[in-house]
Motif scaffolding. Structure first.
Motif, mmCIF file in Angstrom:
data_model
loop_
_atom_site.group_PDB
_atom_site.id
_atom_site.type_symbol
_atom_site.label_atom_id
_atom_site.label_comp_id
_atom_site.label_asym_id
_atom_site.label_seq_id
_atom_site.Cartn_x
_atom_site.Cartn_y
_atom_site.Cartn_z
ATOM 1 N N ASP A 13 0.910 -1.471 -0.004
ATOM 2 C CA ASP A 13 0.083 0.097 -0.069
ATOM 3 C C ASP A 13 0.819 1.070 0.086
ATOM 4 O O ASP A 13 0.684 2.196 -0.944
ATOM 5 N N GLN A 14 1.876 1.234 0.735
ATOM 6 C CA GLN A 14 2.701 2.549 0.847
ATOM 7 C C GLN A 14 3.512 2.685 -0.515
ATOM 8 O O GLN A 14 3.432 3.800 -0.742
ATOM 9 N N HIS A 17 0.964 3.998 -2.804
ATOM 10 C CA HIS A 17 0.648 5.228 -2.292
ATOM 11 C C HIS A 17 1.969 6.281 -2.830
ATOM 12 O O HIS A 17 1.612 7.413 -3.351
ATOM 13 N N ARG A 21 1.626 9.490 -5.317
ATOM 14 C CA ARG A 21 1.887 10.926 -5.373
ATOM 15 C C ARG A 21 2.973 11.227 -6.297
ATOM 16 O O ARG A 21 3.013 12.460 -6.645
ATOM 17 N N THR B 220 -5.249 11.720 -5.343
ATOM 18 C CA THR B 220 -4.335 12.847 -5.476
ATOM 19 C C THR B 220 -4.741 13.689 -6.234
ATOM 20 O O THR B 220 -5.677 13.674 -6.841
#
Lengths: 291, 331
Positions: A13-14, A17, A21, B220
C-alpha cells in the motif's frame, strides 16, 4: 491473517501510495512546463522584435515613403497613414451596424430570432479572413475595376460587424431591466429609452468592444491582399490602392532585400506596440467600471 | 450604474420628453436596428452566393475532378485541389497534436494548480499571445524559427525518428526549413491561446463538488484532475480542440510565409507544401483576367469555407453544450 501478511500488504500500500503521489507531482510539473512552453514564443517574438526592429524605428521611418526596391533608406509613413485611414473607415462602416444590430437583438427581437442571428455572427467570426478578401474582390474590386481604399475598408468592416455585434449585445443585456421599466413608466418613447438610457448606460462597454474589434482587425493582412492591395507611394484617396502597415510588413518580409527585412522588423514593432496599446486601453476601461 | 438623482426629474431630463411621442420614431428606429441585424445574415448569404457563382466555370468544366486531381498548373489549365487540401489538413493536424495537450495542461494549471496570484498575469500573457498578428508570426517564422529548426531541430528529429519504420517516412528526406512541419509549429503557437481560453472556461464550469468528492475518496491532485475534472469536461475540451482546428484550417499569412508554397504532396513533413488559404493569398492577385484561373481559386475558397464552417459549427455546438452559460464568446 498473520502479521507477516499484514505488514506485506501495508508495504505494498505504501509503495502504491508513493507511486500515486509521484505521478501526481510529475503531472503537476508537466502542467507548469506546459504553461511555460505556451508563454515562451511570446517572449521570443517580443525579444526579436525589439532586437531587430528598435534600431530601425527612427524619424525617417515615420516621415518618409519607401525607397526604390533594393536601395537603403525610406520609411513607412504612407503605410502608417494608410492603416489609420483603413481602420477609421472600417470602424465608421462596421461599428454602427454592429451596435445597431446588437440593439435589435437585446431590445426588440424574440429570443429565437436573437439566438439565430447570434449563431450567424459566430459563424461569420469563424470564417478565415482570407475569404473576406475573396468576397470583397468579387463584390467591390471587380465592379470598381481596381483595388482601392474603399475595398480594403469594406473587407475590414465586414470582419468588425460580427465582433462588435456579439460584444455589444452582451453589454446591453447587463443593463438592468428596471431602468427600462422605470423609463417606460415615465411615458418615454421606446426608442428614446434605448438611445438615451440603455445605450448611454452601456456606452463604456460598447466602446470597449469596438476598441477590441479594432485591435483584432488592425493586424489583419490577408483580407487586404487583393482589396487595398498596398502601395509604395502616398495615396489617401478612396478609389486607388492604398498602403497598410501589415501588408507592407508582408511585402518587405518576403522580399530579397536586406534593408527591407530591417524595415519589416521595425514595422512589426510599431504594429505590435499599437495593438498592445489598444488592448491596454481596453483593460483600463474595463477595470474602471463593470459596464 | 445608477442614474444621477437630479436627472430623474422630468424637467431636467436629458431625454427630450416635451413633445408627444411620435409614432414614427419607434417604428423607424426599430426597422433601422432590424436592418443592421440582418446585415450579418446578408453577409453570409452574399458570401455563399458569390463563391458558388464565381466557382461555376470550373465546377461546370471539371466537376468533382478538381477535388481528386494532384496537378496544379494554371498555364496548362490544370486545376487540382488535392495538394492544397492535403497541406491544409497536414499543417492543421500537426498544429493540433502540438497545441491541444499543451493548452489543456495549461488550462488545468490555470484553474486547479497555479497559485492564485499567478493566474491573472498568466491569463494576460496568453491574451497578449493571441493579439500578435499572423504576419508578425510569419516574419518571426522566416527569420528566427525556420533557420533554427533547419539547423538544429530537424536534423536531430530525422536522426532519431527517421529510422523507425512507418513513422520514419514522415521524418525523412531532404530538409529545406520551409515546409509542413514549420508551418504546423507556427500554427500551433497561434491556436494555443484560443484552445487554452476555451478549455479554461470549460474547466471552470466543472462543479467544485466533483473535485471535492474525488478528494474525499483520497484521490491525489492528478487523480482529481483526471477523474473528476478532465473526464467530466471531455466533451467541452473536444469542442475547444475543434475550435482550434477551425482556426488552424484558415490560418493564412504565417503559413504562406513558412510552408514553402509548392503544390505537391509529400510524405515527409520536412517537405515544402501549400495550403488552400495560402494558394489563394499568393495567386488570387495574379489570376487577374484569366476566367478559369480565377474561378478555380474561388472554388478553393469555397472548399475552405465549407470545411471551416462545418468544423466551427461542430465546435460551437460542443462548447455550447458544455458551458452552462450557453454560447461562447470565442467562436
Amino acid at each position: 491473517m498473520t502479521t507477516v501478511e499484514a505488514s506485506g500488504r501495508r508495504l505494498e500500500d505504501q509503495h502504491q501510495h508513493r507511486w500515486r503521489r509521484f505521478k501526481s507531482g510529475a503531472m503537476s510539473a508537466l502542467a507548469v512546463l506546459s504553461a511555460a512552453a505556451v508563454i515562451l514564443p511570446l517572449g521570443f517574438v517580443l525579444f526579436h522584435l525589439l532586437l531587430q526592429g528598435a534600431s530601425s524605428v527612427n524619424v525617417d521611418f515615420f516621415t518618409r515613403t519607401p525607397a526604390a526596391p533594393g536601395s537603403p533608406g525610406g520609411g513607412m509613413a504612407n503605410a502608417i497613414a494608410g492603416s489609420a485611414e483603413l481602420l477609421a473607415l472600417a470602424t465608421a462602416l462596421g461599428a454602427p451596424i454592429g451596435v445597431l444590430g446588437a440593439i435589435y437583438l437585446s431590445e426588440y427581437s424574440s429570443p429565437a430570432v436573437a439566438a439565430s442571428i447570434r449563431f450567424v455572427a459566430d459563424v461569420l467570426n469563424g470564417v478565415p479572413s482570407i475569404i473576406w478578401g475573396v468576397l470583397v474582390f468579387g463584390v467591390v474590386v471587380v465592379p470598381m475595376h481596381g483595388f482601392s481604399t474603399l475595398a480594403g475598408a469594406v473587407a475590414l468592416a465586414i470582419m468588425m460587424i460580427p465582433l462588435v455585434l456579439r460584444t455589444t449585445e452582451e453589454v446591453l443585456l447587463l443593463v438592468p431591466g428596471g431602468y427600462r421599466e422605470a423609463a417606460l413608466a415615465l411615458g418615454i418613447a421606446r426608442w428614446k429609452i434605448v438611445v438615451h438610457i440603455v445605450v448611454r448606460t452601456a456606452s463604456r462597454g460598447i466602446v470597449t468592444g469596438v476598441l477590441l474589434a479594432v485591435a483584432r482587425i488592425s493586424g489583419e493582412t490577408a483580407p487586404l491582399l487583393f482589396t487595398a492591395f498596398g502601395n509604395l507611394n502616398w495615396n489617401l484617396g478612396l478609389t486607388q490602392p492604398i498602403a497598410a502597415l501589415p501588408l507592407q510588413i508582408y511585402t518587405y518580409a518576403v522580399s530579397p532585400y536586406e534593408d527591407w527585412h530591417r524595415q519589416a522588423w521595425a514595422g512589426a514593432l510599431v504594429l505590435i506596440s499599437l495593438i498592445f496599446l489598444l488592448n491596454l486601453s481596453v483593460r483600463f476601461l474595463t477595470r474602471a467600471k463593470r459596464l | 450604474m445608477p442614474l444621477p438623482a437630479e436627472k430623474t426629474e422630468l424637467e431636467d431630463s436629458p431625454i427630450p420628453v416635451g413633445k408627444a411621442a411620435s409614432p414614427w420614431g419607434n417604428a423607424t428606429f426599430r426597422s433601422v436596428a432590424l436592418a443592421a441585424a440582418l446585415v450579418a445574415v446578408a453577409i453570409l448569404l452574399l458570401l455563399v452566393w458569390q463563391l458558388v457563382s464565381d466557382s461555376l466555370p470550373t465546377l461546370r468544366a471539371f466537376g468533382l475532378k478538381l477535388l481528386a486531381s494532384e496537378d496544379w498548373n494554371a498555364g496548362a489549365e490544370e486545376y487540382g485541389a488535392l495538394p492544397f487540401i492535403y497541406g491544409t489538413v497536414v499543417t492543421s493536424a500537426i498544429a493540433l497534436v502540438l497545441a491541444v495537450p499543451l493548452s489543456i495542461f495549461t488550462a488545468v494549471y490555470l484553474t486547479d494548480l497555479a497559485p492564485v496570484w499567478i493566474r491573472q498575469p498568466l491569463v494576460s500573457l496568453i491574451e497578449m499571445l493571441a493579439a500578435v498578428p499572423s504576419v508578425i508570426w510569419g516574419l518571426w517564422g522566416i527569420f528566427v524559427l525556420v533557420p533554427w529548426l533547419r539547423t538544429a531541430v530537424f536534423p536531430a528529429l530525422r536522426a532519431v525518428l527517421g529510422p523507425i519504420p512507418g513513422v520514419g517516412s514522415l521524418f525523412s528526406g531532404p530538409i529545406f526549413g520551409l515546409g509542413y512541419l514549420s508551418a504546423g509549429i507556427i500554427v500551433a503557437v497561434m491556436i494555443v491561446p484560443i484552445v487554452t481560453a476555451v478549455s479554461r472556461e470549460i474547466l471552470r464550469s466543472v462543479p467544485n463538488l466533483q473535485r471535492e468528492a474525488a478528494y474525499a475518496l483520497g484521490a491525489t491532485r492528478w487523480e482529481v484532475t483526471r477523474i473528476a475534472v478532465l473526464s467530466y469536461a471531455r466533451r467541452g475540451l473536444l469542442g475547444a480542440a475543434v475550435l482550434g482546428l477551425g482556426r488552424a484550417l484558415g490560418e493564412t499569412m504565417a503559413v504562406t510565409m513558412v510552408i514553402g508554397n509548392s503544390p505537391q504532396i509529400s510524405a515527409s513533413l520536412f517537405a515544402p507544401g501549400y495550403t488552400l488559404a495560402s494558394v489563394i493569398a499568393n495567386e488570387f492577385g495574379e489570376a487577374g483576367a484569366d476566367r478559369m484561373y480565377t474561378s478555380a481559386l474561388f472554388e478553393l475558397g469555397l472548399i475552405l469555407l465549407v470545411i471551416t464552417v462545418v468544423v466551427n459549427v461542430g465546435a460551437l455546438l460542443l462548447v455550447r453544450a458544455a458551458t452552462t452559460k450557453g454560447g461562447s464568446r470565442f467562436a
